[in-house]
Scaffold this active site. Structure first.
Site, PDB file in Angstrom:
ATOM      1  N   LEU A   1       0.833  -1.208   0.000  1.00  0.00           N
ATOM      2  CA  LEU A   1       0.000   0.000   0.000  1.00  0.00           C
ATOM      3  C   LEU A   1       0.866   1.256   0.000  1.00  0.00           C
ATOM      4  O   LEU A   1       2.020   1.208   0.419  1.00  0.00           O
ATOM      5  CB  LEU A   1      -0.881  -0.021   1.255  1.00  0.00           C
ATOM      6  CG  LEU A   1      -1.753  -1.274   1.338  1.00  0.00           C
ATOM      7  CD1 LEU A   1      -2.164  -1.567   2.760  1.00  0.00           C
ATOM      8  CD2 LEU A   1      -2.961  -1.125   0.427  1.00  0.00           C
ATOM      9  N   PRO A   2       0.298   2.393  -0.429  1.00  0.00           N
ATOM     10  CA  PRO A   2       1.133   3.596  -0.546  1.00  0.00           C
ATOM     11  C   PRO A   2       1.667   4.135   0.792  1.00  0.00           C
ATOM     12  O   PRO A   2       2.862   4.375   0.913  1.00  0.00           O
ATOM     13  CB  PRO A   2       0.205   4.613  -1.217  1.00  0.00           C
ATOM     14  CG  PRO A   2      -0.862   3.808  -1.884  1.00  0.00           C
ATOM     15  CD  PRO A   2      -1.026   2.562  -1.059  1.00  0.00           C
TER      16      PRO A   2
ATOM     17  N   ASN B   1      -2.926   4.391   4.789  1.00  0.00           N
ATOM     18  CA  ASN B   1      -3.577   3.301   4.040  1.00  0.00           C
ATOM     19  C   ASN B   1      -3.381   1.972   4.776  1.00  0.00           C
ATOM     20  O   ASN B   1      -4.305   1.154   4.870  1.00  0.00           O
ATOM     21  CB  ASN B   1      -2.994   3.162   2.630  1.00  0.00           C
ATOM     22  CG  ASN B   1      -3.165   4.398   1.780  1.00  0.00           C
ATOM     23  OD1 ASN B   1      -2.233   4.831   1.122  1.00  0.00           O
ATOM     24  ND2 ASN B   1      -4.341   4.989   1.784  1.00  0.00           N
TER      25      ASN B   1
ATOM     26  N   THR C   1       6.075   0.820   2.111  1.00  0.00           N
ATOM     27  CA  THR C   1       7.066   1.621   2.852  1.00  0.00           C
ATOM     28  C   THR C   1       6.289   2.580   3.742  1.00  0.00           C
ATOM     29  O   THR C   1       5.603   3.477   3.239  1.00  0.00           O
ATOM     30  CB  THR C   1       7.957   2.435   1.889  1.00  0.00           C
ATOM     31  OG1 THR C   1       8.535   1.550   0.945  1.00  0.00           O
ATOM     32  CG2 THR C   1       9.052   3.159   2.645  1.00  0.00           C
TER      33      THR C   1
ATOM     34  N   LYS D   1      14.879   0.511   4.632  1.00  0.00           N
ATOM     35  CA  LYS D   1      14.275   1.037   3.393  1.00  0.00           C
ATOM     36  C   LYS D   1      14.336   2.570   3.343  1.00  0.00           C
ATOM     37  O   LYS D   1      14.653   3.176   2.315  1.00  0.00           O
ATOM     38  CB  LYS D   1      12.816   0.541   3.323  1.00  0.00           C
ATOM     39  CG  LYS D   1      11.971   1.174   2.263  1.00  0.00           C
ATOM     40  CD  LYS D   1      12.429   0.809   0.872  1.00  0.00           C
ATOM     41  CE  LYS D   1      11.637   1.582  -0.163  1.00  0.00           C
ATOM     42  NZ  LYS D   1      12.168   1.395  -1.509  1.00  0.00           N
TER      43      LYS D   1
ATOM     44  N   LYS E   1       6.964  11.210   0.253  1.00  0.00           N
ATOM     45  CA  LYS E   1       6.507  10.538   1.486  1.00  0.00           C
ATOM     46  C   LYS E   1       7.673   9.865   2.211  1.00  0.00           C
ATOM     47  O   LYS E   1       7.856  10.020   3.412  1.00  0.00           O
ATOM     48  CB  LYS E   1       5.432   9.515   1.103  1.00  0.00           C
ATOM     49  CG  LYS E   1       4.876   8.695   2.209  1.00  0.00           C
ATOM     50  CD  LYS E   1       5.083   7.204   2.179  1.00  0.00           C
ATOM     51  CE  LYS E   1       5.345   6.464   0.948  1.00  0.00           C
ATOM     52  NZ  LYS E   1       5.566   5.051   1.054  1.00  0.00           N
TER      53      LYS E   1
HETATM   54  P1  NAD Z   1       0.593   2.458  -6.142  1.00  0.00           P
HETATM   55  O1  NAD Z   1      -0.041   3.716  -5.702  1.00  0.00           O
HETATM   56  O2  NAD Z   1       0.895   2.236  -7.589  1.00  0.00           O
HETATM   57  O3  NAD Z   1      -0.281   1.190  -5.649  1.00  0.00           O
HETATM   58  C1  NAD Z   1      -0.897   1.108  -4.397  1.00  0.00           C
HETATM   59  C2  NAD Z   1      -2.192   0.346  -4.546  1.00  0.00           C
HETATM   60  O4  NAD Z   1      -2.804   0.300  -3.246  1.00  0.00           O
HETATM   61  C3  NAD Z   1      -3.194   1.032  -5.489  1.00  0.00           C
HETATM   62  O5  NAD Z   1      -3.680   0.100  -6.424  1.00  0.00           O
HETATM   63  C4  NAD Z   1      -4.292   1.531  -4.543  1.00  0.00           C
HETATM   64  O6  NAD Z   1      -5.592   1.530  -5.154  1.00  0.00           O
HETATM   65  C5  NAD Z   1      -4.192   0.510  -3.419  1.00  0.00           C
HETATM   66  N1  NAD Z   1      -4.766   1.022  -2.165  1.00  0.00           N
HETATM   67  C6  NAD Z   1      -4.613   2.239  -1.590  1.00  0.00           C
HETATM   68  N2  NAD Z   1      -5.327   2.312  -0.450  1.00  0.00           N
HETATM   69  C7  NAD Z   1      -5.918   1.105  -0.301  1.00  0.00           C
HETATM   70  C8  NAD Z   1      -6.797   0.564   0.670  1.00  0.00           C
HETATM   71  N3  NAD Z   1      -7.207   1.282   1.738  1.00  0.00           N
HETATM   72  N4  NAD Z   1      -7.242  -0.698   0.502  1.00  0.00           N
HETATM   73  C9  NAD Z   1      -6.828  -1.438  -0.572  1.00  0.00           C
HETATM   74  N5  NAD Z   1      -6.026  -0.982  -1.534  1.00  0.00           N
HETATM   75  C10 NAD Z   1      -5.565   0.277  -1.391  1.00  0.00           C
HETATM   76  O7  NAD Z   1       1.929   2.331  -5.277  1.00  0.00           O
HETATM   77  P2  NAD Z   1       3.198   1.431  -5.607  1.00  0.00           P
HETATM   78  O8  NAD Z   1       4.114   2.176  -6.495  1.00  0.00           O
HETATM   79  O9  NAD Z   1       2.739   0.060  -5.967  1.00  0.00           O
HETATM   80  O10 NAD Z   1       3.903   1.432  -4.160  1.00  0.00           O
HETATM   81  C11 NAD Z   1       3.405   0.692  -3.073  1.00  0.00           C
HETATM   82  C12 NAD Z   1       4.390   0.808  -1.919  1.00  0.00           C
HETATM   83  O11 NAD Z   1       5.665   0.315  -2.322  1.00  0.00           O
HETATM   84  C13 NAD Z   1       4.606   2.252  -1.448  1.00  0.00           C
HETATM   85  O12 NAD Z   1       4.707   2.284  -0.056  1.00  0.00           O
HETATM   86  C14 NAD Z   1       5.919   2.644  -2.098  1.00  0.00           C
HETATM   87  O13 NAD Z   1       6.597   3.643  -1.352  1.00  0.00           O
HETATM   88  C15 NAD Z   1       6.652   1.317  -2.133  1.00  0.00           C
HETATM   89  N6  NAD Z   1       7.624   1.141  -3.218  1.00  0.00           N
HETATM   90  C16 NAD Z   1       7.324   1.502  -4.502  1.00  0.00           C
HETATM   91  C17 NAD Z   1       8.280   1.325  -5.498  1.00  0.00           C
HETATM   92  C18 NAD Z   1       8.010   1.735  -6.930  1.00  0.00           C
HETATM   93  O14 NAD Z   1       8.972   1.758  -7.732  1.00  0.00           O
HETATM   94  N7  NAD Z   1       6.775   2.027  -7.300  1.00  0.00           N
HETATM   95  C19 NAD Z   1       9.529   0.791  -5.190  1.00  0.00           C
HETATM   96  C20 NAD Z   1       9.772   0.393  -3.892  1.00  0.00           C
HETATM   97  C21 NAD Z   1       8.816   0.582  -2.911  1.00  0.00           C
END
Ligand code: NAD
Length: 344
Positions: free
Chosen positions: A111-112, A116, A142, A217, A292
């Site tokens: 989750l973001p 969340n 994260t 992280k 964030k």
């Molecule tokens: P994203 O925003 O693309 O995906 C998050 C998903 O969570 C979305 O589909 C959203 O609809 C869902 N969501 C949000 N609130 C929710 C809830 N209450 N119930 C159910 N689903 C919910 O984010 P991401 O890029 O996939 O990143 C996710 C996590 O991983 C973050 O914490 C980010 O910091 C970390 N991260 C991301 C990357 C990257 O390259 N994108 C790399 C490493 C770590």
């Protein structure tokens, strides 16, 4: 040959059925660790039990697909139903985190933000409403290490276990299944977590008690932000000095300026294929998510009295980018931001 407790000879499939009928907590130890250490191939000989997956965004989507490739049936939920559309054939999409917890005793969340994660675990339709005793919950989002610790306490009260397991590697690594997982939580649960995480990553590293995965992280991402801004400034300066960007990147990558931002995720359009800068900064790791993570680093720096001059400045730059319309673009768009700033 496999013998039951009573000394009866049974087949691997019968053993698996027997194991699944036992409570997960058995004699203070996880049942599979206690009884199956000599029969590690038993589970792979029969069908695997479903795993819950919540949050199917940029990262969660390819991670879930890798679990499917390894033979795990999934129970899926995302607050944005469109996010589950790739999965409808064959996987079960349910309508709340509580529904996931009712059907699976191993759940991964991606989750973001901290809020969340709090909603998904402790909200009115959260995992904790229906979590089964002995469940293993793995949060790969994260988030604030303090929130991971708080959630772990709530989860423990329900007789389950939470491990924080944030990832490094980005969307490309999520697709390729070679993420790095930084895992915090009870050490005796690490093997059970690793069984799932190894399907999505090539490095699964145990860091210590709950929250230490998040600490690792946050430190990594603060350095990533600093080096990305540095790479973008350097590339921009070189271009202004008349250098061809591809040539400059090649020189940096064979010199002491080389870093992940320059050789794997270059922020300048046209230098590399298959990275967000080649696709108008779509996909990848959003600027809002980087802001964030830098906020989390800042809070941790304050609470531990650690000087983070460049981390603090990077936080301000990414926050300003969010205010100027870059929030949803990949964080390497800092190059575009610098170009636009200087033309003012
Ligand atoms: P994203 O925003 O693309 O995906 C998050 C998903 O969570 C979305 O589909 C959203 O609809 C869902 N969501 C949000 N609130 C929710 C809830 N209450 N119930 C159910 N689903 C919910 O984010 P991401 O890029 O996939 O990143 C996710 C996590 O991983 C973050 O914490 C980010 O910091 C970390 N991260 C991301 C990357 C990257 O390259 N994108 C790399 C490493 C770590």
């Amino acid at each position: 040959m496999i013998c039951s407790d009573e000394g009866k000879v049974i087949s691997a499939l019968e053993l698996l059925t027997l194991i699944q009928s036992w409570p997960r907590e058995y004699g203070g130890k996880r049942d599979k660790d206690l009884y199956c250490k000599d029969f590690l191939s038993v589970e792979s000989m029969a069908s695997k039990t479903p795993v819950g997956f919540i949050g199917l965004g940029n990262m969660g989507n390819p991670m879930a697909k890798n679990l499917i490739k390894h033979g795990y049936p999934l129970i899926l939920y995302d607050i944005f139903p469109e996010a589950c559309k790739d999965f409808k054939d064959g996987e079960q999409v349910v309508s709340s985190p509580a529904d996931v917890a009712e059907r699976a005793d191993r759940i991964i969340t991606m989750l973001p933000t901290s809020s969340n994660a709090l909603e998904v675990y402790t909200g009115p339709k959260g995992i904790l409403k229906k979590v089964k005793k002995g469940s293993l919950l793995i949060d790969s989002s994260t988030i604030d290490p303090a929130v991971s610790k708080e959630l772990a306490k709530d989860v423990e009260k329900m007789g389950a276990v939470l491990m924080d397991s944030p990832v490094s590697g980005g969307v490309g690594a999520a697709r390729a299944g070679n993420l790095t997982f930084m895992v915090g939580g009870p050490e005796q649960e690490f093997a059970a977590a690793k069984e799932l995480l190894a399907c999505m990553g090539s490095n699964v590293v145990y860091c210590g008690g709950v929250g230490t995965g998040q600490a690792a992280k946050i430190c990594n991402n603060m350095l990533l932000a600093i080096t990305m801004i540095g790479t973008a400034e350097t590339m921009n300066l070189g271009i202004r000095l008349g250098l061809d960007p591809k040539l400059l990147a090649k020189i940096l990558n064979m010199s002491s300026g080389r870093c992940w931002a320059s050789d794997t995720y270059n922020p300048v359009p046209g230098v590399m294929d298959g990275v967000p800068s080649a696709n108008n900064y779509q996909g990848g790791f959003g600027t809002m998510l980087m802001a964030k993570d830098l906020g989390l680093a800042q809070e941790s720096a304050t609470s531990t009295k650690s000087p983070v001059f460049l981390g603090g400045l990077s936080h301000q730059i990414y926050r300003m980018m969010c205010a100027k319309g870059y929030a949803q673009k990949d964080f390497s768009s800092v190059f575009q931001f610098l170009r636009e700033e200087e033309s003012l």
